[in-house]
Scaffold this active site. Sequence first.
Site: not given
Lengths: 252, 66
Positions: A97, A184, A206
């Site tokens: 990534k 994100a 996350a």
Amino acid sequence: MDDPLLIAGESFNSRLIMGTGGMPSLDVLDRALVASGTELTTVAMRRLDPAAAGSVLDLLAARGIRALPNTAGCYTANEAVRVAKLAREALGTDWVKLEVIADERTLLPDPLELLTAAEQLVADGFVVLPYTNDDPVLARRLEQAGCSAVMPLGSPIGSGLGIRNTHNIELIVESAGVPVILDAGIGTASDAAIAMELGCAAVLLATSVTRARDPELMAEAMRLGVAGGRLAYHAGRITRRRYAQASSPPAS
Amino acid sequence: MTVVVNGEPHVAAGPMSLADAVALLTAAPTGVAAAVNGEVVRRAAWTSTQLSDGDEIEVVTAVQGG
């Protein structure tokens, strides 16, 4: 329905890619990853700390979850390429990534460094999954450079602001020949569902899980949000109308 | 001879290989990569890579992140 996610010829049943940063403990991380159903999870590369207790790699291996190293914290193409090479050696994977950020305040990708790093890594045989701006032109350039997916942000990392420019995400999805992974900005399960309804192939998140009051429960919510959004995408939403349309037959 | 391992100076009495430097930090280097002066060295070459005075060694592993 059988609807696997395909990245660089590899197949995944889950369309939720998880990050691991910010978890209060490895135990909470473990429970959240299981609840999320993820099969692919990012890790960062850092100096080995002899005092560190437990290993995120051991945890992922025990759960059969593939580790996806990132280049988080890199500000230049050179740094990112070096970290990717370290990750390949440490983890035995050529998947990365790719993150090349411009500044600490926004953590927004630096487009020029990102593209440069992507070109170098592709040339070196890496499977490159770049974290990018929600810019359709940059996404196209990354795909042309040989990236195996493009991962536009919904909003800045950790902001929880959701998808600020759904139109751009739609434009990226429309023209991309590689999977588009919304990366994100996800704040809650409805954001993940919207990403999938827009046609994204997967969602990477996350903070919305790791810093939720109950990470395990939020991980399950994200799994369901992604799955629901994907089904809705396949099912085809109705056209928006200005006025009501009765759903019951008229009373004669 | 002094080498710098993950930012910490280390004084070696005699010859030191990259494998020796990694062993300062961990006995079980699975999931670990090492670089000397910014160049990644394959694990197979750690033992045969002799360090020189002033070398900067980075030893990294995966941690929670992203």
